[in-house]
Design a protein around this motif. Structure first.
Motif, PDB file in Angstrom:
ATOM      1  N   GLU A   1       0.986  -1.110  -0.008  1.00  0.00           N
ATOM      2  CA  GLU A   1       0.043  -0.024  -0.002  1.00  0.00           C
ATOM      3  C   GLU A   1       0.906   1.247   0.001  1.00  0.00           C
ATOM      4  O   GLU A   1       2.029   1.069   0.540  1.00  0.00           O
ATOM      5  CB  GLU A   1      -1.049  -0.008   1.124  1.00  0.00           C
ATOM      6  CG  GLU A   1      -0.251   0.177   2.636  1.00  0.00           C
ATOM      7  CD  GLU A   1      -1.328   0.433   3.678  1.00  0.00           C
ATOM      8  OE1 GLU A   1      -2.448   1.025   3.403  1.00  0.00           O
ATOM      9  OE2 GLU A   1      -0.837   0.151   4.865  1.00  0.00           O
ATOM     10  N   GLN A   2       0.646   2.237  -0.650  1.00  0.00           N
ATOM     11  CA  GLN A   2       1.070   3.516  -0.561  1.00  0.00           C
ATOM     12  C   GLN A   2       0.498   4.317   0.703  1.00  0.00           C
ATOM     13  O   GLN A   2      -0.596   4.348   0.767  1.00  0.00           O
ATOM     14  CB  GLN A   2       0.869   4.345  -1.676  1.00  0.00           C
ATOM     15  CG  GLN A   2       1.446   3.733  -3.036  1.00  0.00           C
ATOM     16  CD  GLN A   2       1.015   4.384  -4.348  1.00  0.00           C
ATOM     17  OE1 GLN A   2       1.259   3.678  -5.564  1.00  0.00           O
ATOM     18  NE2 GLN A   2       0.656   5.955  -4.171  1.00  0.00           N
ATOM     19  N   LYS A   3       1.434   4.832   1.485  1.00  0.00           N
ATOM     20  CA  LYS A   3       1.148   5.228   2.752  1.00  0.00           C
ATOM     21  C   LYS A   3       1.893   6.653   2.901  1.00  0.00           C
ATOM     22  O   LYS A   3       3.177   6.793   2.944  1.00  0.00           O
ATOM     23  CB  LYS A   3       1.512   4.384   4.072  1.00  0.00           C
ATOM     24  CG  LYS A   3       1.373   4.786   5.307  1.00  0.00           C
ATOM     25  CD  LYS A   3      -0.102   4.884   5.567  1.00  0.00           C
ATOM     26  CE  LYS A   3      -0.757   5.342   6.860  1.00  0.00           C
ATOM     27  NZ  LYS A   3      -2.166   5.667   7.224  1.00  0.00           N
ATOM     28  N   GLU A   4       1.011   7.869   2.676  1.00  0.00           N
ATOM     29  CA  GLU A   4       1.804   9.033   2.724  1.00  0.00           C
ATOM     30  C   GLU A   4       2.651   8.893   1.273  1.00  0.00           C
ATOM     31  O   GLU A   4       2.249   8.586   0.369  1.00  0.00           O
ATOM     32  CB  GLU A   4       2.409   9.341   3.927  1.00  0.00           C
ATOM     33  CG  GLU A   4       1.605   9.588   5.093  1.00  0.00           C
ATOM     34  CD  GLU A   4       2.123   9.692   6.393  1.00  0.00           C
ATOM     35  OE1 GLU A   4       3.424  10.034   6.426  1.00  0.00           O
ATOM     36  OE2 GLU A   4       1.548   9.734   7.443  1.00  0.00           O
ATOM     37  N   GLU A   5       3.738   8.991   1.563  1.00  0.00           N
ATOM     38  CA  GLU A   5       4.829   9.240   0.237  1.00  0.00           C
ATOM     39  C   GLU A   5       5.458   7.908   0.346  1.00  0.00           C
ATOM     40  O   GLU A   5       6.389   7.587  -0.634  1.00  0.00           O
ATOM     41  CB  GLU A   5       5.799  10.395   0.343  1.00  0.00           C
ATOM     42  CG  GLU A   5       5.228  11.607  -0.038  1.00  0.00           C
ATOM     43  CD  GLU A   5       6.278  12.770  -0.356  1.00  0.00           C
ATOM     44  OE1 GLU A   5       7.246  12.813   0.354  1.00  0.00           O
ATOM     45  OE2 GLU A   5       5.937  13.604  -1.306  1.00  0.00           O
ATOM     46  N   ASN A   6       5.338   6.959   1.393  1.00  0.00           N
ATOM     47  CA  ASN A   6       5.997   5.747   1.643  1.00  0.00           C
ATOM     48  C   ASN A   6       5.127   4.595   0.776  1.00  0.00           C
ATOM     49  O   ASN A   6       4.178   4.828   0.708  1.00  0.00           O
ATOM     50  CB  ASN A   6       6.587   5.464   3.041  1.00  0.00           C
ATOM     51  CG  ASN A   6       7.381   6.509   3.595  1.00  0.00           C
ATOM     52  OD1 ASN A   6       8.130   7.421   3.179  1.00  0.00           O
ATOM     53  ND2 ASN A   6       7.405   6.616   4.686  1.00  0.00           N
TER      54      ASN A   6
END
Length: 558
Positions: free
Chosen positions: A507-512
């Motif tokens: 999953e993409q979490k914020e920019e991470n």
């Protein structure tokens, strides 16, 4: 001799008769008792008389709920009775200095503490959990009021560590954020155990970027269908354990300051921030598998499910309306990919040891604008985009290597690859990301796995570098740019990940990027450039199913 034989036979017959009568008598008694118990469990008076709030050994003035072992937290009457008994206790005034504290009263969160008190001035509460040898855990508690200020305080505190002595520090803050009072409580959880590690092994990566906010939720530890949901912080410390009855959860859905997640094979619960089950949902003659997502526009859960006693598995899709509880089968994939179904070879046993035909093995999905959906088929290494899933479902296109569709009429549905790369193989967690009208992104965990039991003669020559169930060089985060006008897909981003042939997530979490490689027994967080920030390693006889990261703002935190 004959007379003696007759006597022996008579004795044997008598014993047999007595045993038979006793068996049927005992069985009858047990059956009557079971019927009576089931009746009792659905009777408010019985539940009320067998649920009590009493002193505990978790610390000074900390209470717990004691109840008949047959009464489980998943009994809605239990939830109602606990609510009533807490409200009865709250007829007495509790203050910040002397709050009412009850260990996990609603039975849904194993290492939690509910706390209730009133203040003269509107305020908010910040808390810190301190445990010797472990990093502190600090959060601001969420109130129902929009500005997070209130005089009536009621919270579920998570972050307390099982098998440890905890110090809970509460800080009362005014509307300017100034601390106006502070109080410490000793919480003894040394007798509480978990089946998973309290602290994971953490490996530092090369990236100096910060981890995203939130808690990593481990779903399906050790492939167990009775595993709980385990919540780890950014230091790899177990901070919460959400109790389940039988089936692992596949993800947590957040709706109106509550959490919805599966708790058994055909059931969901809606749990509020205090841990109370507000509602239960059943999907009837179906059993869920792999994934479910929220269609926010139509207030439905869209669920991957098996129809009980059907000849095929992992090929049906349900809708569950969260307002009415109505369940409807909206897609049977056999109706839309009939040629792929007919070409499948039935092995002696499927992945789960049964004989049902697992010809498509849907393992994830995402909803698009409340009308369309994109599905991941592990067995076919195929992404399937379907439009009008509620009214007139139709396969709009597929994305797969052309070799998968040889000798079928679906070749014309396959989008064209732009660039030189290997198409996804055995992928998981397909996710839609909006861009503009004609273009958008699809990202996934590309397992890079060449497994397909129902296609034993399939030639994997176009999938160079793919691995087996046990071994492989690496898996990847894959992000495609899809253009519906040109009918193309292009790989625009790849991050190499620890190999996992099957269970996995991204999953993409914020920019991470948060990823889980189940077969490698780890979950990782990478920065925007794909550099590892941290890897969390766990022990398991099998693997964990997947990991997602949530902030839980609006549930427990502000």
């Amino acid at each position: 001799m004959k007379e003696r034989m007759k006597k022996v036979l008579a004795v044997i017959l008598a014993i047999f008769t007595i045993v038979t009568i006793n068996y049927f008598y005992t069985t009858g008694i047990k059956k009557v008792e079971k019927i009576q118990l089931e009746k009792n469990l659905n009777t408010k008076e019985f539940v009320y008389n067998n649920v009590n709030i009493k002193e505990s050994n978790y610390g000074k003035d900390i209470y717990k709920v004691a109840h008949n072992k047959e009464i489980t937290p998943f009994n809605i009457l239990y939830q109602e009775v606990v609510d009533e008994k807490i409200n009865k206790l709250l007829e007495k005034e509790y203050t910040f200095e002397k709050p009412l504290m009850i260990y996990n009263p609603y039975g849904t969160n194993k290492n939690s503490l509910n706390i209730y008190f009133k203040t003269e001035q509107e305020s908010q509460v910040e808390y810190t959990v301190k445990v010797k040898g472990l990093e502190d855990f600090t959060r601001i508690l969420k109130n129902d009021n929009e500005n997070n200020l209130t005089t009536t305080h009621k919270y579920q505190i998570i972050g307390l560590v099982m098998n440890k002595k905890n110090t809970l520090v509460l800080k009362l803050k005014d509307k300017e954020g100034k601390i106006v009072d502070e109080k410490e409580f000793e919480i003894d959880f040394t007798n509480l155990k978990s089946t998973v590690a309290t602290k994971l092994k953490v490996k530092e990566g090369s990236s100096k970027e910060e981890l995203s906010d939130g808690l990593y939720v481990m779903f399906g530890h050790d492939k167990a269908y009775n595993a709980n949901n385990y919540l780890y912080d950014n230091n790899g410390i177990l901070r919460s354990e959400l109790i389940l009855e039988g089936y692992r959860s596949d993800r947590i859905i957040f709706v109106n300051d509550a959490m919805i997640y599966s708790y058994k094979g055909n059931g969901f619960i809606k749990v509020n921030g205090l841990g109370k089950i507000e509602k239960k949902y059943s999907i009837g003659p179906y059993t869920m598998h792999h994934d479910y997502v929220l269609d926010q526009e139509n207030e439905n859960l869209i669920i991957l499910a098996n129809k009980n006693d059907a000849d095929t598995i992992e090929d049906r899709v349900l809708s569950l309306n969260l307002n009415t509880g109505k369940v409807k089968e909206i897609i049977d994939m056999k109706d839309y990919l009939e040629e792929m179904h007919n070409a499948a070879i039935r092995p002696k046993k499927n992945t789960y040891g049964g004989t049902e035909l697992d010809w498509v093995h849907l393992n994830s999905l995402d909803i698009i604008d409340g009308e369309d959906a994109v599905f991941s088929s592990r067995e076919l290494s195929m992404i399937i985009y379907m439009e009008n899933i509620y009214r007139n479902p139709k396969v709009k296109y597929v994305i797969t290597d052309p070799s998968t569709l040889e000798n079928t009429t679906y070749q014309e549905l396959n989008y064209k690859k732009v660039g030189d790369f290997i198409s996804q193989a055995g992928q998981h967690t397909i996710t839609y990301e909006e861009k503009d009208t004609d273009e958008y992104y699809l990202y996934m965990y590309n397992n890079n796995y060449q497994g397909a039991r129902t296609r034993p003669k399939f030639n994997w020559k176009n999938y160079a570098g793919t691995g087996t169930y046990q071994e492989g060089h690496h898996s990847s985060y894959y992000k495609y740019l899809v253009n519906e006008n040109d009918k193309t897909y292009e790989l625009i981003k790849e991050i190499k990940l620890p190999y996992s042939s099957i269970v996995s997530s991204v999953e993409q979490k914020e920019e991470n990027f948060v990823t889980s490689s189940g077969m490698s027994h780890c979950f990782n967080e990478y920065d925007k450039d794909g550099n590892l920030i941290k890897e969390f390693q766990y022990t398991s006889k099998k693997y964990a199913y997947r990991i997602f990261k949530y902030e839980f703002n609006g549930i427990w935190f502000s």
